[in-house]
Design an enzyme around this catalytic site. Structure first.
Site, PDB file in Angstrom:
ATOM      1  N   CYS A 114      10.260  -4.693   5.682  1.00  0.00           N
ATOM      2  CA  CYS A 114       9.417  -5.343   6.703  1.00  0.00           C
ATOM      3  C   CYS A 114       9.342  -6.860   6.545  1.00  0.00           C
ATOM      4  O   CYS A 114       9.003  -7.559   7.497  1.00  0.00           O
ATOM      5  CB  CYS A 114       8.019  -4.746   6.695  1.00  0.00           C
ATOM      6  N   HIS A 250       3.455 -10.062  10.687  1.00  0.00           N
ATOM      7  CA  HIS A 250       4.103  -8.749  10.711  1.00  0.00           C
ATOM      8  C   HIS A 250       3.105  -7.741  11.270  1.00  0.00           C
ATOM      9  O   HIS A 250       1.909  -7.800  10.968  1.00  0.00           O
ATOM     10  CB  HIS A 250       4.525  -8.363   9.287  1.00  0.00           C
ATOM     11  N   ASN A 280       5.014  -0.551  14.218  1.00  0.00           N
ATOM     12  CA  ASN A 280       5.622  -1.363  13.155  1.00  0.00           C
ATOM     13  C   ASN A 280       7.143  -1.250  13.272  1.00  0.00           C
ATOM     14  O   ASN A 280       7.711  -0.199  12.975  1.00  0.00           O
ATOM     15  CB  ASN A 280       5.125  -0.848  11.800  1.00  0.00           C
TER      16      ASN A 280
HETATM   17  O1  UT7 Z   1       5.066  -2.585   7.013  1.00  0.00           O
HETATM   18  C1  UT7 Z   1       4.961  -2.334   5.652  1.00  0.00           C
HETATM   19  C2  UT7 Z   1       3.577  -2.347   5.229  1.00  0.00           C
HETATM   20  N1  UT7 Z   1       2.897  -1.166   5.687  1.00  0.00           N
HETATM   21  C3  UT7 Z   1       1.606  -1.200   5.719  1.00  0.00           C
HETATM   22  O2  UT7 Z   1       1.045  -2.225   5.437  1.00  0.00           O
HETATM   23  C4  UT7 Z   1       0.825   0.069   6.050  1.00  0.00           C
HETATM   24  C5  UT7 Z   1      -0.380   0.119   5.153  1.00  0.00           C
HETATM   25  N2  UT7 Z   1      -1.259   1.258   5.310  1.00  0.00           N
HETATM   26  C6  UT7 Z   1      -1.938   1.573   6.441  1.00  0.00           C
HETATM   27  O3  UT7 Z   1      -1.740   0.951   7.455  1.00  0.00           O
HETATM   28  C7  UT7 Z   1      -3.009   2.620   6.373  1.00  0.00           C
HETATM   29  O4  UT7 Z   1      -3.241   2.992   5.041  1.00  0.00           O
HETATM   30  C8  UT7 Z   1      -2.683   3.901   7.197  1.00  0.00           C
HETATM   31  C9  UT7 Z   1      -2.744   3.590   8.695  1.00  0.00           C
HETATM   32  C10 UT7 Z   1      -1.313   4.412   6.818  1.00  0.00           C
HETATM   33  C11 UT7 Z   1      -3.718   4.988   6.915  1.00  0.00           C
HETATM   34  O5  UT7 Z   1      -5.016   4.542   7.134  1.00  0.00           O
HETATM   35  P1  UT7 Z   1      -6.156   4.856   6.061  1.00  0.00           P
HETATM   36  O6  UT7 Z   1      -7.427   4.355   6.627  1.00  0.00           O
HETATM   37  O7  UT7 Z   1      -5.717   4.256   4.764  1.00  0.00           O
HETATM   38  O8  UT7 Z   1      -6.174   6.429   6.041  1.00  0.00           O
HETATM   39  P2  UT7 Z   1      -5.884   7.412   4.814  1.00  0.00           P
HETATM   40  O9  UT7 Z   1      -4.494   7.333   4.348  1.00  0.00           O
HETATM   41  O10 UT7 Z   1      -6.963   7.241   3.823  1.00  0.00           O
HETATM   42  O11 UT7 Z   1      -6.088   8.819   5.497  1.00  0.00           O
HETATM   43  C12 UT7 Z   1      -7.368   9.289   5.828  1.00  0.00           C
HETATM   44  C13 UT7 Z   1      -7.264  10.691   6.363  1.00  0.00           C
HETATM   45  C14 UT7 Z   1      -6.603  11.669   5.401  1.00  0.00           C
HETATM   46  O12 UT7 Z   1      -7.328  12.884   5.474  1.00  0.00           O
HETATM   47  P3  UT7 Z   1      -8.400  13.282   4.327  1.00  0.00           P
HETATM   48  O13 UT7 Z   1      -7.604  13.387   3.062  1.00  0.00           O
HETATM   49  O14 UT7 Z   1      -9.398  12.168   4.319  1.00  0.00           O
HETATM   50  O15 UT7 Z   1      -8.943  14.573   4.836  1.00  0.00           O
HETATM   51  C15 UT7 Z   1      -5.229  11.891   6.000  1.00  0.00           C
HETATM   52  O16 UT7 Z   1      -4.713  13.183   5.732  1.00  0.00           O
HETATM   53  O17 UT7 Z   1      -6.492  10.728   7.560  1.00  0.00           O
HETATM   54  C16 UT7 Z   1      -5.521  11.761   7.472  1.00  0.00           C
HETATM   55  N3  UT7 Z   1      -4.342  11.364   8.256  1.00  0.00           N
HETATM   56  C17 UT7 Z   1      -4.250  11.603   9.578  1.00  0.00           C
HETATM   57  N4  UT7 Z   1      -5.080  12.209  10.442  1.00  0.00           N
HETATM   58  C18 UT7 Z   1      -4.674  12.281  11.725  1.00  0.00           C
HETATM   59  C19 UT7 Z   1      -3.245  10.685   7.841  1.00  0.00           C
HETATM   60  N5  UT7 Z   1      -2.409  10.501   8.890  1.00  0.00           N
HETATM   61  C20 UT7 Z   1      -3.010  11.035   9.976  1.00  0.00           C
HETATM   62  C21 UT7 Z   1      -2.668  11.159  11.329  1.00  0.00           C
HETATM   63  N6  UT7 Z   1      -3.522  11.772  12.161  1.00  0.00           N
HETATM   64  N7  UT7 Z   1      -1.520  10.649  11.822  1.00  0.00           N
END
Ligand code: UT7
Length: 323
Positions: A114, A250, A280
């Site tokens: 990225c 980005h 992204n």
């Molecule tokens: O370009 C390179 C750099 N990339 C980035 O910078 C991306 C960095 N990370 C992020 O943008 C975020 O961490 C995400 C958007 C990927 C995730 O957001 P988050 O607020 O960190 O959520 P999380 O990973 O803590 O997930 C929370 C919950 C989980 O469920 P439990 O364990 O709390 O029950 C996941 O299983 O959301 C669940 N989950 C989803 N639910 C519905 C994960 N993906 C999804 C989904 N739909 N697509």
């Protein structure tokens, strides 16, 4: 001899097919609301079958040349940032060079995921500033949809396909003011496709080379690292954040973008946001966002802009440019 280096042309391309969050609900355990509220994404573009990274790169490049009033024959350096090359080799830059009917100039890919476009810009800038090149075509192009596991809701909802291009030329007036790129491979496992030609060729052949990400950790590092990167660029140029007209970040997550804007004390009206429309697009995200804001007239001659990006590796970079 040392020159100024200006961005003289810009172009972009997005594949026709649009995949909305609603579309994803049909085959994933996810909701429109979760994707938008956690990432800021509403839709992304997906390359058609038979449409490759070089196809996207070619359209964006031709548009950049046209906007600069240049012919392909004026180009004397091609740098393509991509994670999703058409072939193992030749490089996508060589494939693009052939499409544009350019012969003899150096052409190569850089791979910094990225942050790839910031790496490619940095390299091309250094060629032009030293006089080794006079007219460099710099492209970020990705078909990231090809390295996603469409059954993994935690990653596949975040990415999209696209390409952006810029032309860099030697000039007498200021353009690029400074460029900073960094990497730390200690974080190699937090965001990766853990197989490749040398380690697991069969998995590549079977189409099982997928992006894996520890989202929360990557998020935390992206916010702190990019926050430091934008301060680094202000300090190394001796300028105050109030002198910045635009942030072109980005586009990984709107919450990361908000945090960096806040660190720079910029209003969100000074930030180019395309993540809602593009998702992204990895190495394509910064040049795509820049092209959108140039075309709609927001970015004007004389404006001071910060580009920044963060990606797998980790890799990151920032650049200060006067347009
Ligand atoms: O370009 C390179 C750099 N990339 C980035 O910078 C991306 C960095 N990370 C992020 O943008 C975020 O961490 C995400 C958007 C990927 C995730 O957001 P988050 O607020 O960190 O959520 P999380 O990973 O803590 O997930 C929370 C919950 C989980 O469920 P439990 O364990 O709390 O029950 C996941 O299983 O959301 C669940 N989950 C989803 N639910 C519905 C994960 N993906 C999804 C989904 N739909 N697509």
């Amino acid at each position: 001899m040392s020159h100024s280096v200006r961005i003289t042309g810009t172009g972009s391309y997005l594949p026709k097919k649009v995949l909305t969050n609603k579309d994803l609900e049909k085959f994933l355990d996810t909701t429109e609301e979760w994707i938008f509220s956690r990432s800021g994404i509403r839709q992304r573009h997906i390359a058609a079958e038979g449409e490759f990274t070089s196809d996207l790169a070619e359209v964006a490049s031709r548009e950049a040349l046209k906007s600069a009033g240049r012919q392909a024959s004026d180009v004397d350096l091609i740098v393509v940032a991509t994670t999703t090359a058409d072939q193992v080799f030749p490089s996508t830059a060589c494939l693009l060079q052939n499409r544009l009917d350019i012969h003899g100039c150096p052409a190569f890919d850089v791979q910094a995921v990225c942050a790839g476009f910031l790496y490619a810009l940095d390299v091309a800038y250094r060629y032009v500033v030293t006089g080794a090149s006079r007219c460099a075509l710099v492209v970020g192009a990705e078909t990231f949809s090809r390295i996603l596991n469409w059954e993994d809701r935690s990653t596949c909802v975040l990415f999209g396909d696209g390409a952006g291009a810029m032309l860099l030329e030697a000039a007498d007036t200021p353009g690029i003011l400074s460029s900073h790129i960094h990497a730390d491979g200690a974080f190699k496992d937090l965001l990766c496709v853990p197989v490749g030609v040398s380690t697991a060729y069969q998995e590549l052949l079977d189409g099982r080379a997928y992006t894996e990400m520890q989202g929360k950790e990557v998020f935390r590092w992206a916010v702190s690292t990019l926050g430091d990167a934008v301060i680094e660029i202000l300090e190394s140029n001796g300028i105050h954040q109030s002198e910045i007209d635009w942030l072109v970040p980005h586009q990984a997550n709107i919450r990361i973008i908000n945090a960096i804007a806040k660190r720079l004390e910029l209003s969100m009206d000074q930030v180019v946001v395309t993540i809602d429309q593009h998702g992204n697009t990895s190495a394509a995200s910064v040049p795509l966002a820049f092209d959108v804001a140039v075309k709609d007239g927001r970015i004007k001659s004389g404006d001071k802009i910060i580009f920044e990006a963060f990606g797998g590796g980790f890799t990151w970079g920032s650049m200060l440019v006067q347009i």
